[in-house]
Design an enzyme around this catalytic site. Structure first.
Site, PDB file in Angstrom:
ATOM      1  N   ASP A 194      87.839  92.582 -12.692  1.00  0.00           N
ATOM      2  CA  ASP A 194      88.634  93.272 -11.669  1.00  0.00           C
ATOM      3  C   ASP A 194      90.120  92.956 -11.790  1.00  0.00           C
ATOM      4  OD1 ASP A 194      86.434  94.483 -10.623  1.00  0.00           O
ATOM      5  OD2 ASP A 194      86.389  93.340  -8.753  1.00  0.00           O
ATOM      6  N   THR A 226      97.001  77.383  -6.549  1.00  0.00           N
ATOM      7  CA  THR A 226      96.379  77.412  -5.222  1.00  0.00           C
ATOM      8  C   THR A 226      96.487  78.789  -4.564  1.00  0.00           C
ATOM      9  OG1 THR A 226      98.434  76.610  -4.220  1.00  0.00           O
ATOM     10  CG2 THR A 226      96.786  74.956  -4.815  1.00  0.00           C
ATOM     11  N   ALA A 227      97.006  79.773  -5.285  1.00  0.00           N
ATOM     12  CA  ALA A 227      97.180  81.113  -4.712  1.00  0.00           C
ATOM     13  C   ALA A 227      96.110  82.064  -5.256  1.00  0.00           C
ATOM     14  CB  ALA A 227      98.602  81.609  -5.002  1.00  0.00           C
ATOM     15  N   TYR A 228      96.508  83.122  -5.927  1.00  0.00           N
ATOM     16  CA  TYR A 228      95.575  84.160  -6.386  1.00  0.00           C
ATOM     17  C   TYR A 228      94.520  83.566  -7.335  1.00  0.00           C
ATOM     18  CZ  TYR A 228      94.409  89.038  -7.651  1.00  0.00           C
ATOM     19  OH  TYR A 228      93.784  90.241  -7.829  1.00  0.00           O
ATOM     20  N   ASN A 233     104.653  81.702  -9.235  1.00  0.00           N
ATOM     21  CA  ASN A 233     103.246  81.485  -8.903  1.00  0.00           C
ATOM     22  C   ASN A 233     102.329  82.051  -9.979  1.00  0.00           C
ATOM     23  OD1 ASN A 233     103.196  79.951  -6.613  1.00  0.00           O
ATOM     24  ND2 ASN A 233     102.387  81.538  -5.270  1.00  0.00           N
ATOM     25  N   ASP A 245     105.962  81.341   1.993  1.00  0.00           N
ATOM     26  CA  ASP A 245     105.974  81.104   0.558  1.00  0.00           C
ATOM     27  C   ASP A 245     106.560  82.283  -0.216  1.00  0.00           C
ATOM     28  OD1 ASP A 245     104.970  78.584   0.740  1.00  0.00           O
ATOM     29  OD2 ASP A 245     103.004  79.031  -0.098  1.00  0.00           O
ATOM     30  N   GLY A 246     106.296  83.504   0.238  1.00  0.00           N
ATOM     31  CA  GLY A 246     106.824  84.665  -0.461  1.00  0.00           C
ATOM     32  C   GLY A 246     108.342  84.684  -0.466  1.00  0.00           C
TER      33      GLY A 246
END
Length: 309
Positions: free
Chosen positions: A168, A179-181, A138, A69-70
């Site tokens: 944080d 759906t990522a971070y 993203n 994905d990256g």
């Protein structure tokens, strides 16, 4: 596809020689030109034309991303000024964007020849990060440096201030990036068919403590407060600013900024649904593999079933 130029976008560190070889042999049979960034010329056969990185997307008819994905996100960002269809070949972990496994590549290339594919449109976040223009497909994240305190920032939507965060990290994501971070921080899964911007705090200590879902027309501004710890600003996981102590991130939703080749959209959605459900199971990778259907289990036999970042 004679006369077409296919641009290759390579994972920065993984061995891509097998996949590049498949594509190069196919291109030779179909009189198709291949190109790659000049800095990657040593990783491809001599038949692949090296071009300046900033020209690869403009000169290509279709981009082929080889990685996870990256790598796919990098290909989309590189083509944001003049979006080109991007086909993702999977060499990563549990990717959500990439679709084609290396064994299926010859058939996928034949479908490219016959224009037998659909194009999935993706939005991006066009950002002003303390005066620098940045693009993210993203998410954009403001994260604290370990041991340095908390991210403290105010939220303004459409020019109106709504409150502040003390946490944080702050994650602003597209639906595809939900759906990522953002998901890891407890944010909602948003359908990729939805046009929206999601703001999610990670480990909030005070202030706004839940995800906020905004309309695409609403500009988002996150401004660091004087009592904020130094902040790292990331776009799609890449560090844009390190140890920022003041300034603001201004974010706008930009529709149709990226084009992803889909060969079997329904199958791709079903795979992603399965992958997403597996990420929530408190099991070891070997245990997860045993839960997969036989065909999918073999595909993940030598892969790490961890969330992609």
């Amino acid at each position: 596809m004679a006369g077409y130029l296919l641009g290759l976008v390579l994972h920065p560190t993984r061995d891509v020689s097998e996949v590049v070889g498949i594509i190069a042999r196919w291109a030779a049979r179909h009189a198709t030109t291949l190109a790659v960034r000049a800095e990657d010329r040593h990783r491809v056969p001599a038949s692949v034309e090296p071009v300046p990185a900033e020209e690869l997307a403009d000169r290509s008819d279709i981009l082929i991303s080889i990685g996870g994905d990256g790598t796919m996100l990098g290909a989309l960002r590189g083509a944001v000024r003049s979006p080109k269809p991007v086909l993702g070949v999977h060499l990563g972990r549990v990717g959500f964007l990439v679709e084609v496994e290396p064994p299926d590549l010859p058939r996928a290339l034949e479908r490219l020849v016959n224009r037998d594919f659909t194009v999935e449109s993706h939005a991006c976040l066009a950002c002003d990060v303390c005066g620098d223009d940045v693009v993210a497909f993203n998410d954009v994240a403001l994260a604290r440096q370990p041991g340095s305190g908390f991210v403290t920032a105010t939220l303004a939507v459409g020019g109106q201030r709504y409150g502040y965060y003390r946490c944080d990290a702050l994650v602003v994501s597209t639906p595809a990036g939900s759906t990522a971070y953002s998901y890891a921080a407890g944010g909602p899964v948003v359908s990729p068919a939805t046009r929206a911007v999601v703001v999610t705090p990670s480990a909030p200590m005070a202030g706004i403590s839940r995800s906020v879902v905004l309309a695409p027309e609403e500009d988002v501004r996150l401004e660091l407060r004087p009592d904020s710890a130094p902040v790292v600003v990331e776009a799609d996981g890449l560090v844009i600013r390190d140890a920022a102590t003041r300034g603001a991130v201004h974010i706008r939703y930009q529709p149709d900024a990226g084009l992803v080749v889909r060969l079997d959209p329904r199958r791709h959605r079903e795979r992603n649904q399965l992958k997403l459900s597996l990420l929530d199971l408190p099991l070891l990778p070997d245990q997860l593999r045993e839960l997969l259907p036989d065909g999918l289990r073999e595909q993940f036999r030598h892969r790490d079933l961890r969330p992609p970042r």
